[in-house]
Scaffold this active site. Structure first.
Site, short mmCIF file in Angstrom:
data_model
loop_
_atom_site.label_atom_id
_atom_site.label_comp_id
_atom_site.label_asym_id
_atom_site.label_seq_id
_atom_site.Cartn_x
_atom_site.Cartn_y
_atom_site.Cartn_z
CB SER A 168 -0.86 0.07 1.26
OG SER A 168 -1.50 -1.13 1.51
CG HIS A 209 -2.25 -0.66 -4.01
ND1 HIS A 209 -2.52 0.64 -3.71
CD2 HIS A 209 -2.54 -1.38 -2.89
CE1 HIS A 209 -2.96 0.72 -2.47
NE2 HIS A 209 -2.99 -0.49 -1.96
CD GLU A 263 -3.10 3.48 -6.41
OE1 GLU A 263 -3.36 4.67 -6.34
OE2 GLU A 263 -2.46 2.89 -5.51
CG ASN A 314 -3.19 4.19 0.39
OD1 ASN A 314 -4.40 4.27 0.66
ND2 ASN A 314 -2.56 3.04 0.32
P1 NAD Z 1 -2.86 -9.82 6.50
O1 NAD Z 1 -2.20 -9.60 7.82
O2 NAD Z 1 -4.32 -10.07 6.44
O3 NAD Z 1 -2.15 -11.05 5.71
C1 NAD Z 1 -0.77 -11.20 5.56
C2 NAD Z 1 -0.50 -12.68 5.30
O4 NAD Z 1 0.88 -12.83 4.91
C3 NAD Z 1 -0.71 -13.59 6.52
O5 NAD Z 1 -1.58 -14.66 6.17
C4 NAD Z 1 0.69 -14.13 6.82
O6 NAD Z 1 0.69 -15.46 7.32
C5 NAD Z 1 1.33 -14.05 5.45
N1 NAD Z 1 2.79 -14.06 5.45
C6 NAD Z 1 3.63 -13.42 6.30
N2 NAD Z 1 4.92 -13.68 5.95
C7 NAD Z 1 4.86 -14.49 4.85
C8 NAD Z 1 5.84 -15.10 4.02
N3 NAD Z 1 7.15 -14.95 4.30
N4 NAD Z 1 5.42 -15.85 2.96
C9 NAD Z 1 4.10 -16.03 2.71
N5 NAD Z 1 3.13 -15.48 3.47
C10 NAD Z 1 3.50 -14.72 4.52
O7 NAD Z 1 -2.45 -8.54 5.62
P2 NAD Z 1 -3.25 -7.85 4.40
O8 NAD Z 1 -4.17 -6.81 4.95
O9 NAD Z 1 -3.75 -8.91 3.48
O10 NAD Z 1 -2.05 -7.05 3.70
C11 NAD Z 1 -1.15 -7.68 2.82
C12 NAD Z 1 -0.51 -6.63 1.93
O11 NAD Z 1 -1.53 -5.96 1.17
C13 NAD Z 1 0.23 -5.52 2.68
O12 NAD Z 1 1.35 -5.13 1.93
C14 NAD Z 1 -0.80 -4.39 2.74
O13 NAD Z 1 -0.21 -3.12 2.86
C15 NAD Z 1 -1.45 -4.56 1.39
N6 NAD Z 1 -2.80 -3.98 1.27
C16 NAD Z 1 -3.68 -4.07 2.32
C17 NAD Z 1 -4.96 -3.52 2.19
C18 NAD Z 1 -5.95 -3.61 3.32
O14 NAD Z 1 -6.98 -2.89 3.27
N7 NAD Z 1 -5.76 -4.48 4.29
C19 NAD Z 1 -5.33 -2.89 0.99
C20 NAD Z 1 -4.42 -2.84 -0.07
C21 NAD Z 1 -3.15 -3.39 0.09
#
Ligand code: NAD
Length: 295
Positions: free
Chosen positions: A131, A152, A164, A202
């Site tokens: 993000s 993204h 994005e 963002n």
């Molecule tokens: P989350 O905490 O729900 O999920 C993260 C997952 O990654 C977990 O299941 C964890 O076990 C896994 N993980 C950690 N280390 C790992 C590894 N080495 N190999 C494989 N899997 C691994 O997080 P999220 O909200 O899904 O966010 C993930 C990404 O998406 C981040 O970069 C976040 O900034 C981005 N993002 C989030 C949102 C949102 O609204 N939550 C929106 C857009 C982008």
């Protein structure tokens, strides 16, 4: 004109197999979206529980579609069969497009991206769903940064149309074209932006969240603010509810990165309720309590 179009089509590689790293809120959603639009997908995590949850979330969305008569049993089975959960990197060798969606931590992402590059084919494309982290910074962990860019998605992935696509300084045009094609295949609307703090959405959203936090520190009631933004201003949800959907941990961390990236537009304040909630592990909808409580 049509000749040019044909040539452009021939030059763009279409992914036959996608892969997603991380089966959390975003990774699970991206895997579902790929599968439902007909591209098989590998979903890799380090945690079997996360894989199980990712699959059950996909089943839940399909189940709701069935209730509304939009999905039949065949489509449900096809979509779920198109998602291959795994804990192993070695399964990535046949993937054309890999989307990293692990925790928002530059160190972890750097390690994961390098591991991906060591396991995929030479012509595979690698993206990050970050993000806020700089695409140029993440590209430094790769030997071939020209095949890397940001991709993204927004939360919830199956409902939000925008993706994005973030071009790093070293990203090739071929990579951008292939990721635009993959975005369209997933039924989403791509916009291509250059790398900068917060990209497009963002960059607009986080100064708004910072303004919201300042209102609360000054004594405003978050329920009242949400009501105004939803009912009177006409947005689909107010800032408190949106922060709960995003995840308080992700939101708090992203706010730090954004404040460092655009200090002239926003600053972190002492007593920011988002940081206080994070310290109390009120993480939003993902653990049932944030600004609001979720039964
Ligand atoms: P989350 O905490 O729900 O999920 C993260 C997952 O990654 C977990 O299941 C964890 O076990 C896994 N993980 C950690 N280390 C790992 C590894 N080495 N190999 C494989 N899997 C691994 O997080 P999220 O909200 O899904 O966010 C993930 C990404 O998406 C981040 O970069 C976040 O900034 C981005 N993002 C989030 C949102 C949102 O609204 N939550 C929106 C857009 C982008």
């Amino acid at each position: 004109k049509s000749k040019g179009k044909k040539q452009a089509k021939a030059a763009t590689k279409q992914s036959k197999l996608n892969a997603v790293l991380g089966a959390g809120i975003m990774g699970g959603g991206i895997a579902y979206q790929s599968a439902v639009k007909g591209t098989p997908v590998i979903m890799k995590d380090i945690n079997q529980g996360a894989l199980d949850l990712g699959l059950s979330e996909a089943a839940k969305i399909l189940g709701k579609g069935m209730q509304r008569g939009k999905v039949d049993a065949t489509k449900m089975a096809q979509t779920l069969n198109a998602i291959t959960p795994t804990l192993e990197y070695s399964t990535l060798k046949d993937a054309d497009l890999v989307i990293e969606a692990v925790v928002e931590n530059p160190k972890v992402k750097g390690i994961v991206l390098k591991e991906v590059e060591d396991n995929v084919a030479d012509d595979a494309i690698i993206c990050s769903n970050t993000s806020t982290i700089s695409i140029n910074q993440l590209a430094e962990s790769l030997d071939k940064p020209e095949r890397f860019c940001g991709m993204h998605f927004f939360n919830p992935v199956h409902r939000m149309p925008l993706v994005e696509i973030i071009r790093g300084e070293k990203t090739s045009e071929e990579t951008i074209n292939a990721v635009v094609a993959a975005t369209l295949k997933m039924g989403k609307t791509p916009i291509v932006v250059n790398d900068c703090p917060g990209f497009l959405v963002n960059r607009v959203l986080f100064p708004y969240f910072a303004g919201f936090s300042k209102l609360l520190i000054d004594g405003a009631d978050f329920v009242a603010v949400d009501k105004v933004m939803e009912k009177i201003f006409g947005w689909p949800m107010g800032p408190a509810y949106l922060m709960d959907v995003v995840g308080i941990d992700t939101g708090d961390h992203a706010a730090d990165v954004m404040a460092a990236g655009i200090p002239e537009r926003m600053a972190r304040l002492d007593n920011d309720p988002v940081t206080l909630f994070y310290k109390e592990q009120r993480l939003g909808q993902k653990n049932g309590k944030g600004f609001y409580n979720y039964g």
